[in-house]
Write a protein that holds these residues in place. Structure first.
Motif, short mmCIF file in Angstrom:
data_model
loop_
_atom_site.label_atom_id
_atom_site.label_comp_id
_atom_site.label_asym_id
_atom_site.label_seq_id
_atom_site.Cartn_x
_atom_site.Cartn_y
_atom_site.Cartn_z
N CYS A 1 -14.65 6.68 2.22
CA CYS A 1 -15.46 7.65 1.96
C CYS A 1 -16.81 7.20 2.48
CB CYS A 1 -16.01 7.62 0.32
SG CYS A 1 -14.54 8.16 -0.75
N ARG A 2 -17.29 6.09 2.78
CA ARG A 2 -18.42 5.48 3.48
C ARG A 2 -18.52 6.12 4.98
NH1 ARG A 2 -20.36 -0.26 2.85
NH2 ARG A 2 -22.07 0.61 4.14
N HIS A 3 -17.33 5.66 5.63
CA HIS A 3 -17.31 5.97 7.09
C HIS A 3 -16.57 7.13 7.44
CE1 HIS A 3 -18.99 1.69 7.32
NE2 HIS A 3 -17.99 1.42 6.34
N VAL A 4 -15.84 7.83 6.95
CA VAL A 4 -14.75 8.67 7.18
C VAL A 4 -15.05 10.03 6.45
CG1 VAL A 4 -12.54 9.52 7.76
CG2 VAL A 4 -13.29 7.17 8.17
N GLY A 5 -15.09 9.96 5.33
CA GLY A 5 -15.15 11.06 4.28
C GLY A 5 -13.89 11.84 4.27
N PHE A 6 -12.88 11.33 4.79
CA PHE A 6 -11.41 11.83 4.87
C PHE A 6 -10.67 10.71 4.59
CE2 PHE A 6 -12.83 15.91 6.62
CZ PHE A 6 -11.78 16.68 6.44
N PHE A 7 -9.41 11.13 3.74
CA PHE A 7 -8.43 10.08 3.58
C PHE A 7 -7.15 10.54 3.43
CE2 PHE A 7 -10.33 10.24 -0.58
CZ PHE A 7 -9.12 10.36 -1.64
N VAL A 8 -5.89 10.00 3.70
CA VAL A 8 -4.45 10.67 3.56
C VAL A 8 -3.87 9.73 2.20
CG1 VAL A 8 -2.28 10.90 4.32
CG2 VAL A 8 -4.29 11.11 5.87
N LEU A 9 -3.52 10.70 1.21
CA LEU A 9 -2.96 10.13 -0.02
C LEU A 9 -1.34 10.30 0.12
CD1 LEU A 9 -3.92 8.49 -2.74
CD2 LEU A 9 -3.37 11.11 -3.61
N ALA A 10 -0.70 8.97 0.36
CA ALA A 10 0.68 8.90 0.75
C ALA A 10 1.46 8.53 -0.34
CB ALA A 10 0.83 8.13 2.05
N GLY A 11 2.42 8.71 -0.01
CA GLY A 11 3.63 8.11 -1.02
C GLY A 11 3.56 8.91 -2.50
N LEU A 12 3.23 10.33 -2.37
CA LEU A 12 3.31 10.85 -3.63
C LEU A 12 4.68 10.67 -4.38
CD1 LEU A 12 1.52 14.09 -2.19
CD2 LEU A 12 0.56 12.18 -3.31
N PRO A 13 4.53 11.02 -5.77
CA PRO A 13 5.61 11.12 -6.69
C PRO A 13 6.85 11.98 -6.09
CG PRO A 13 3.85 11.00 -8.17
CD PRO A 13 3.33 11.44 -6.40
N PRO A 14 8.11 11.85 -6.27
CA PRO A 14 9.25 12.81 -5.77
C PRO A 14 8.88 14.08 -6.32
CG PRO A 14 10.10 10.55 -6.46
CD PRO A 14 8.67 10.48 -6.67
N CYS B 1 0.64 -1.11 0.10
CA CYS B 1 0.02 -0.04 -0.18
C CYS B 1 0.86 1.31 0.09
CB CYS B 1 -0.88 0.01 1.12
SG CYS B 1 0.00 0.16 2.64
N GLY B 2 2.01 1.22 0.49
CA GLY B 2 2.94 2.26 0.34
C GLY B 2 2.75 3.17 1.50
N VAL B 3 2.17 2.61 2.65
CA VAL B 3 1.95 3.39 3.95
C VAL B 3 3.24 2.98 4.77
CG1 VAL B 3 0.63 3.25 6.06
CG2 VAL B 3 -0.61 2.79 3.83
N PRO B 4 3.45 4.16 5.42
CA PRO B 4 4.83 3.92 6.42
C PRO B 4 4.57 2.82 7.14
CG PRO B 4 4.24 6.38 6.07
CD PRO B 4 3.14 5.54 5.28
N VAL B 5 5.68 1.97 7.48
CA VAL B 5 5.53 0.73 8.27
C VAL B 5 5.26 1.27 9.50
CG1 VAL B 5 6.92 -1.32 9.07
CG2 VAL B 5 6.88 -0.79 6.66
N ARG B 6 6.00 2.24 10.02
CA ARG B 6 5.90 2.76 11.38
C ARG B 6 4.49 3.04 11.84
NH1 ARG B 6 8.35 6.90 8.52
NH2 ARG B 6 7.36 8.97 8.75
N ARG B 7 3.53 3.33 10.76
CA ARG B 7 2.17 3.84 10.90
C ARG B 7 1.07 2.69 10.67
NH1 ARG B 7 1.88 7.27 14.65
NH2 ARG B 7 2.79 9.44 14.39
N LEU B 8 1.72 1.63 10.18
CA LEU B 8 0.61 0.58 9.89
C LEU B 8 -0.27 0.25 11.27
CD1 LEU B 8 2.41 -2.11 7.62
CD2 LEU B 8 0.81 -0.41 7.17
N ALA B 9 -1.57 0.16 11.15
CA ALA B 9 -2.26 -0.06 12.07
C ALA B 9 -3.81 -0.40 11.41
CB ALA B 9 -2.76 1.08 13.04
N ALA B 10 -4.76 -1.15 12.28
CA ALA B 10 -6.05 -1.46 11.63
C ALA B 10 -7.08 -1.20 12.30
CB ALA B 10 -6.00 -3.18 11.46
N VAL B 11 -8.19 -0.82 11.73
CA VAL B 11 -9.42 -0.36 12.33
C VAL B 11 -10.64 -1.05 11.84
CG1 VAL B 11 -10.76 1.55 12.89
CG2 VAL B 11 -8.45 1.94 12.70
N ALA B 12 -11.04 -1.71 12.51
CA ALA B 12 -12.23 -2.63 11.79
C ALA B 12 -13.50 -1.60 11.36
CB ALA B 12 -12.76 -3.40 12.90
N GLY B 13 -13.85 -1.84 10.13
CA GLY B 13 -14.98 -1.44 9.60
C GLY B 13 -14.65 0.14 8.80
N VAL B 14 -13.40 0.53 9.00
CA VAL B 14 -12.89 1.67 8.57
C VAL B 14 -12.18 1.48 7.27
CG1 VAL B 14 -11.89 4.18 8.94
CG2 VAL B 14 -13.33 2.79 10.79
#
Length: 435
Positions: free
Chosen positions: A114-127, A24-37
Motif C-alpha cells: 500500500c505504501r509503495h504500489v497501491g495495488f496488490f494481487v490476492l492469490a490462492g482464493l478458495p475453490p 505465502c501461497g504464491v505460485p512457485v513459478r512466479r516467486l521473485a523479490a523486489v527490494a523495498g516493495v
C-alpha cells in the motif's frame, strides 16, 4: 458463441491446480523479490509489443495528479511514492491463506504494497470463490452476446440510481470515450421516497433496485452470490488495512455500517486497429485514472490489458493470475491515511483484434452518510496538504462520501442526472444542490 467459448477456456485455467509456495501461497513459478516493495511478487509481463521501453507516460507520478476530465467524473489524482522508494516493476502478490491463517505476516506485506504500489494481487482464493468467478464470467459473456435491442431493455438511463446496461462509448475518461460495454450494479435496496415532506439526504437517491436482464436467466443469482462473496472478503481486508497501519483492526468499521457498493460486468470488444500499440489508433479500453472510492477488487479473464503507472511514470502490466483478484486502493483510503497509502493511476488496454476481454470490478465504499477525513492517528502535514490540495478545484474531494459519489455519477452521466433529478444541479466545484 465466441465470447462464451473464450470464457470457458479462461474458467478452466482459473479452476486448475496452482502450485503454491510454502508460506505465502504464491505460485512457485512466479516467486521473485523486489527490494523495498514486497517480499512476494509476480513478474510483470512488460513485453515490448505491449509496453515498450519507449512508451511515454501520460503524466509523471513524481507529483500529485489532479485533473478534471471533460464531462466526466473520472479523474487523475495519484500521489508520489515515498522519497527514495524504487519504482515498482511488478505487482506484489499476497496470499488469501495468509489473510486467514497468518494475519500478522499478511498485514506486514500489505503495508509495503500500500505504501509503495497501491495495488496488490490476492492469490490462492478458495475453490468455491474460484468456481463462482468462472460462472460469473460465463454468464457475463452470454449476456454481452445478446442482441443490442435486448441488452437495451435495461438501459441505465431508465434508472434514477445509475444502474443498468451501458453501451460501448457511453462513458469517457480524459475526454476519450471508453471502448467497453457494461452492466452497473449496486446493493439491492428500495428506492427512497421523494416529496415535499421528505427528510432524506440528497445522496440517498443513489439507493435503489438494480435492473436485471431476462437472459441469461441465472445471471441475477450468480451476480447476487458474487456481491455477497465480495462483501465478506472486503470486510476482511477492511480489518487488515488499519492493522497494517498499527491501528485496531476494527478502526474503520464505523464507516461501513451500510456500505455503498458499486459493481460491474464489463466487456471490452476486440480492437479494430491493425495491432499496433498506438493509443491514438484505439489502443485504450479505459484511459488513465485513479478510483474514487475505498477499495477495488477486480476479477479479470486471461486476456490481460490492465496497466499500472509506477513512480517513474512507466506503465507496468498486471497480468492475469489464475485464482486471484487484483486489488487497488481508492482516493478515500488515500485521504483516510493522509497520503501514506497510495491511490495509483491505472488504465486498460483494448484487446487486440480477434478476442474481447471480460472483467468484473467490485468497488467497496463507505456508507453514503460517512464523513471522510484523515484518521486522527495519521494527521500531519501530509494529511492536511491532501485535504487542502485542490480545495477550490472543479474536481475536489468532498468530505461527505455520499455527496462525493453523487457528484461523480452526476458528472459521468449527465443524461441520467438531468432526466431523473431535474430539481438538482451540479455546481462547477462539484457540489450537488437543490435548485
Amino acid at each position: 458463441m465466441a465470447a462464451a467459448a473464450a470464457v470457458a477456456s479462461a474458467a478452466a485455467a482459473a479452476a486448475g491446480p496452482l502450485r503454491l509456495g510454502p508460506r505465502c501461497g504464491v505460485p512457485v513459478r512466479r516467486l521473485a523479490a523486489v527490494a523495498g516493495v514486497a517480499r512476494r511478487t509476480v513478474a510483470a509481463k512488460v513485453a515490448g509489443s505491449l509496453v515498450g521501453p519507449s512508451s511515454p507516460p501520460v503524466a509523471s507520478a513524481a507529483l500529485p495528479l489532479t485533473a478534471a476530465l471533460g464531462g466526466g467524473g473520472r479523474h487523475l489524482r495519484g500521489m508520489a511514492a515515498p522519497a527514495g522508494a524504487p519504482a515498482f516493476q511488478e505487482l506484489p502478490v499476497l496470499s488469501h491463506d495468509a489473510l486467514i491463517n497468518d494475519f500478522e505476516g499478511f498485514v506486514s506485506d500489505l503495508r509495503e504494497a500500500c505504501r509503495h504500489v497501491g495495488f496488490f494481487v490476492l492469490a490462492g482464493l478458495p475453490p468455491r470463490t474460484v468456481a463462482l468467478h468462472a460462472e460469473l464470467l460465463r454468464v457475463a459473456g452470454e449476456f454481452f452476446e445478446r442482441p443490442e435491442g435486448e441488452k437495451g431493455l435495461i438501459d441505465y438511463r431508465l434508472s434514477p440510481h445509475f444502474r443498468g446496461y451501458m453501451w460501448q462509448g457511453a462513458e469517457n475518461t480524459a475526454g476519450r470515450r471508453d471502448e467497453r460495454e457494461q452492466i452497473e450494479f449496486g446493493s439491492e435496496e428500495g428506492a427512497v421516497q421523494l416529496g415535499a415532506s421528505s427528510t432524506a439526504q440528497l445522496f440517498e437517491r443513489l439507493r435503489g433496485p438494480n435492473q436485471w436482464p431476462s437472459n441469461p436467466p441465472e445471471l441475477r443469482t450468480v451476480v447476487s452470490d458474487w456481491l455477497e462473496d465480495m462483501e465478506a472478503l472486503s470486510r476482511l481486508l477492511t480489518h487488515a488495512l488499519p492493522a497494517s497501519l498499527g491501528l485496531d483492526a476494527g478502526a474503520l468499521d464505523g464507516l461501513f455500517g451500510r456500505p455503498h457498493v458499486q459493481a460491474k460486468l464489463v466487456h471490452y470488444p476486440a480492437g479494430g486497429c491493425d495491432g499496433t500499440d498506438q493509443v491514438d489508433a484505439g489502443g485504450l479500453g479505459v484511459g488513465a485514472h485513479s478510483d474514487s472510492g475505498f477499495l477495488t477488487l477486480l476479477l479479470q479473464d486471461d486476456v490481460g490489458g490492465l496497466e499500472v503507472m509506477n513512480s517513474a511514470g512507466v506503465w507496468v502490466a498486471a497480468p492475469p493470475l489464475p485464482g486471484s483478484l487484483v486489488c487497488n486502493l481508492g482516493e478515500v483510503l488515500q485521504l483516510l491515511t493522509g497520503g501514506s497509502y497510495l491511490s495509483t493511476v491505472h488504465r486498460v488496454r483494448r484487446p487486440r483484434p480477434g478476442r474481447g476481454r471480460l472483467s468484473a470490478p467490485y468497488f467497496w465504499n463507505p456508507s453514503l452518510d460517512a464523513i471522510v477525513e484523515p484518521l486522527p492517528e495519521l494527521r500531519g502535514e501530509s494529511a492536511m496538504a491532501e485535504l487542502q490540495r485542490g480545495a477550490h478545484a472543479s474536481n475536489r474531494l468532498l468530505p461527505s462520501y455520499g455527496m462525493n459519489a453523487f457528484k461523480s455519477l452526476a458528472r459521468s452521466h449527465p443524461q441520467v442526472f438531468a432526466r431523473h433529478h431535474p430539481d438538482l444541479e451540479c455546481l462547477p466545484d462539484g457540489q450537488v444542490i437543490a435548485r
